[in-house]
Motif scaffolding. Structure first.
Motif, PDB file in Angstrom:
ATOM      1  N   GLY A  27       0.811  -1.219   0.000  1.00 16.05           N
ATOM      2  CA  GLY A  27       0.000   0.000   0.000  1.00 16.05           C
ATOM      3  C   GLY A  27       0.842   1.265   0.000  1.00 16.05           C
ATOM      4  N   THR A  28       2.168   1.129  -0.022  1.00 21.12           N
ATOM      5  CA  THR A  28       3.036   2.312  -0.091  1.00 21.12           C
ATOM      6  C   THR A  28       2.867   2.973  -1.457  1.00 21.12           C
ATOM      7  OG1 THR A  28       4.642   1.099   1.220  1.00 21.12           O
ATOM      8  CG2 THR A  28       5.432   3.106   0.146  1.00 21.12           C
ATOM      9  N   VAL A  29       2.560   4.275  -1.460  1.00 14.29           N
ATOM     10  CA  VAL A  29       2.346   4.946  -2.748  1.00 14.29           C
ATOM     11  C   VAL A  29       3.685   5.093  -3.470  1.00 14.29           C
ATOM     12  CG1 VAL A  29       1.506   7.015  -3.896  1.00 14.29           C
ATOM     13  CG2 VAL A  29       0.368   6.201  -1.829  1.00 14.29           C
ATOM     14  N   PRO A  30       3.795   4.558  -4.676  1.00 15.75           N
ATOM     15  CA  PRO A  30       5.092   4.616  -5.378  1.00 15.75           C
ATOM     16  C   PRO A  30       5.296   5.943  -6.098  1.00 15.75           C
ATOM     17  CG  PRO A  30       3.500   3.463  -6.725  1.00 15.75           C
ATOM     18  CD  PRO A  30       2.768   3.849  -5.458  1.00 15.75           C
ATOM     19  N   ARG A  31       6.562   6.264  -6.360  1.00 12.56           N
ATOM     20  CA  ARG A  31       6.843   7.347  -7.299  1.00 12.56           C
ATOM     21  C   ARG A  31       6.254   6.916  -8.637  1.00 12.56           C
ATOM     22  NH1 ARG A  31      12.312   7.181  -8.141  1.00 12.56           N
ATOM     23  NH2 ARG A  31      12.284   5.231  -7.041  1.00 12.56           N
ATOM     24  N   GLY A  32       5.684   7.867  -9.351  1.00 13.01           N
ATOM     25  CA  GLY A  32       5.097   7.502 -10.629  1.00 13.01           C
ATOM     26  C   GLY A  32       3.621   7.141 -10.534  1.00 13.01           C
ATOM     27  N   GLU A  33       3.081   7.115  -9.296  1.00 13.59           N
ATOM     28  CA  GLU A  33       1.617   6.940  -9.195  1.00 13.59           C
ATOM     29  C   GLU A  33       0.998   8.012 -10.099  1.00 13.59           C
ATOM     30  OE1 GLU A  33      -2.436   7.431  -7.982  1.00 13.59           O
ATOM     31  OE2 GLU A  33      -0.907   8.967  -7.688  1.00 13.59           O
ATOM     32  N   ILE A  34      -0.076   7.683 -10.817  1.00 12.67           N
ATOM     33  CA  ILE A  34      -0.543   8.543 -11.903  1.00 12.67           C
ATOM     34  C   ILE A  34      -0.717  10.007 -11.484  1.00 12.67           C
ATOM     35  CG2 ILE A  34      -2.910   7.682 -11.560  1.00 12.67           C
ATOM     36  CD1 ILE A  34      -1.402   9.112 -14.807  1.00 12.67           C
ATOM     37  N   HIS A  35      -1.296  10.275 -10.315  1.00 13.35           N
ATOM     38  CA  HIS A  35      -1.488  11.677  -9.928  1.00 13.35           C
ATOM     39  C   HIS A  35      -0.141  12.395  -9.839  1.00 13.35           C
ATOM     40  CE1 HIS A  35      -5.205   9.697  -8.653  1.00 13.35           C
ATOM     41  NE2 HIS A  35      -5.797  10.882  -8.717  1.00 13.35           N
ATOM     42  N   GLU A  36       0.847  11.702  -9.265  1.00 10.46           N
ATOM     43  CA  GLU A  36       2.178  12.307  -9.109  1.00 10.46           C
ATOM     44  C   GLU A  36       2.838  12.527 -10.456  1.00 10.46           C
ATOM     45  OE1 GLU A  36       6.530  12.398  -8.692  1.00 10.46           O
ATOM     46  OE2 GLU A  36       5.350  10.897  -9.725  1.00 10.46           O
ATOM     47  N   ASN A  37       2.567  11.631 -11.408  1.00 14.60           N
ATOM     48  CA  ASN A  37       3.308  11.641 -12.670  1.00 14.60           C
ATOM     49  C   ASN A  37       2.808  12.672 -13.683  1.00 14.60           C
ATOM     50  OD1 ASN A  37       3.547  10.154 -15.660  1.00 14.60           O
ATOM     51  ND2 ASN A  37       5.407  10.080 -14.417  1.00 14.60           N
ATOM     52  N   VAL A  38       1.553  13.092 -13.538  1.00 13.71           N
ATOM     53  CA  VAL A  38       0.967  13.958 -14.574  1.00 13.71           C
ATOM     54  C   VAL A  38       1.803  15.223 -14.793  1.00 13.71           C
ATOM     55  CG1 VAL A  38      -1.019  15.412 -15.136  1.00 13.71           C
ATOM     56  CG2 VAL A  38      -1.398  13.106 -14.287  1.00 13.71           C
TER      57      VAL A  38
END
Ligand SMILES: NC(=O)c1ccc[n+]([C@@H]2O[C@H](COP(=O)([O-])OP(=O)(O)OC[C@H]3O[C@@H](n4cnc5c(N)ncnc54)[C@H](O)[C@@H]3O)[C@@H](O)[C@H]2O)c1
Length: 379
Positions: free
Chosen positions: A307-318
């Motif tokens: 459940g750790t939010v990764p770098r590149g999760e879509i919201h972060e990546n936009v």
């Protein structure tokens, strides 16, 4: 980092069963990564071209792998648990939407989608599904880059970050005909890295795109972009895809200037720092961890298990894609562009093209920038 919660998969000890969609050049690299990882098992390969799927599985030494042209059918047949979307950018939206609708989390190749508007639709679709959609920015998974970022911590306030990127590849094919081949096909890597190094988001950009007289590309093979970042730092990117001789690395050559000193990285060898008058060559202490797409794959599986939010999760990546689209708009219209202008226009377009449930989520965002960083409500 803020993040968006998503459904985890229990850690049973068994490898994650993955379908790779898109069996082109990069698809084969991903097939190799999936086969090599102890965390994953190759459940199947999908491509519009059934022969491409079959021959890719054969080429990577997995001839018995189920292949096909229909993701839903192959997922049902194989009991796959996740999808890696390595299709061409125009197919990222439909393929990732389909996978999420089937209840499968997705690891997608960069760019998130063919436009910021499509990427926002995918962020909404990920929220709707409660599933993880992570974009692989493979060049972030580099131990020297992690070291460079650590060294940035010795420099005090960070003010100026520069990248020089000078290469002369002769690709042939679609890049030779694009209007902005360098910005559209390559610059997302350093732009994404700049956000990572500065821990800041883009505010505005002035970009000049041009094509040197000797260029073998139809569109602008060179560009210089000056980004203002949150916190006030400037990121200056200068690149060319038609510059033979003394070429830089594919990561580019980096310089980071802060209140107490400077760090540099040539993209190939360990970074160096000179902080508070003390230069040092950094050859040791490099963090562990898998690199390139293997690193992205490891982070994706870890995220699904924990459940750790990764770098590149879509919201972060936009925002990395927003930097590309803002730079292209600036170069096209020869003016400074505020990134919020691009985000707002993309938001309107996404709302106009979304289905009902995506539209409801998109319309609930009072500010795109906030929606991309704020954790969404749970439950
Ligand atoms: N991270 C990196 O360094 C890196 C390097 C190269 C490519 N890429 C990215 O990888 C992706 C793929 O690039 P590539 O060079 O392999 O492209 P490619 O054109 O060689 O392969 C794409 C494949 O996707 C298939 N495809 C297209 N639409 C499909 C659909 N709707 N359903 C199923 N299959 C479909 C095509 O038939 C083709 O086989 C792109 O997003 C590209 O930007 C990343």
């Amino acid at each position: 980092m803020n993040g968006h919660p998503f459904r985890t998969l229990p850690a049973t000890g068994a490898p994650l069963r993955v379908i790779v969609v898109g069996a082109g050049g990069m698809g084969r690299a991903w097939l190799g990564a999936v086969l090599a990882s102890p965390d994953t098992e190759l459940a199947g390969v999908v491509d519009l071209d059934s022969e491409a799927a079959r021959s890719a599985a054969d080429a990577v030494g997995a001839p018995g792998t189920p292949t096909g042209t229909d993701l839903a059918a192959l997922a049902a047949e194989t009991g796959a648990e996740a999808v890696i979307d390595v299709t061409s950018p125009a197919a990222h939206l439909p393929v990732t939407l389909r996978a999420l609708d089937l209840g499968l989390p997705v690891l997608g190749e960069k760019p998130a989608a063919a436009s910021v508007a499509e990427a926002l639709r995918l962020a909404a679709a990920a929220e709707r599904s409660g599933l993880l959609f992570m974009v692989s920015q493979s060049r972030r998974y580099n131990r020297q880059l992690f070291r460079f970022r650590e060294l940035a911590g010795r420099l005090g306030d960070l003010g100026i970050l520069t990248t020089e990127f000078f290469l002369a590849p002769r690709f042939g094919g679609f890049r030779d005909a694009m209007a902005h081949p360098l910005l559209l096909d390559m610059a997302i890597h350093p732009f994404d890295t700049a956000r990572f190094l500065l821990d800041a988001e883009p505010v505005s950009v002035y970009c000049h795109g041009y094509n040197p007289a000797w260029s073998w590309y139809a569109g602008d093979a060179a560009a210089t972009a000056v980004f203002e970042m949150t916190g006030g730092a400037r990121y200056v990117y200068t690149g060319s895809w038609c510059s033979p001789g003394l070429e830089t690395s594919w990561n580019g050559a980096w310089r980071l200037s802060g209140a107490h000193g400077t760090a540099v990285w040539d993209g190939d060898t360990p970074p160096r720092v000179d902080a508070n008058g003390t230069p040092s060559a950094e050859n040791s202490g490099t963090p562990d961890g898998a690199e390139s797409i293997e690193g992205a794959l490891a982070e994706f599986v870890h995220a699904l298990r924990t459940g750790t939010v990764p770098r590149g999760e879509i919201h972060e990546n936009v925002m990395s894609l927003a930097m590309v689209d803002s730079a292209v708009l600036s170069a096209t219209e020869d003016r400074r562009v505020h990134v919020d202008e691009v985000l707002d226009a993309a938001h309107r377009e996404a709302i106009a093209t979304a289905d009902d449930t995506e539209r409801e989520i998109l319309a609930s965002w009072s500010s795109v920038r906030t929606a991309l960083t704020r954790p969404c409500p749970t439950g």
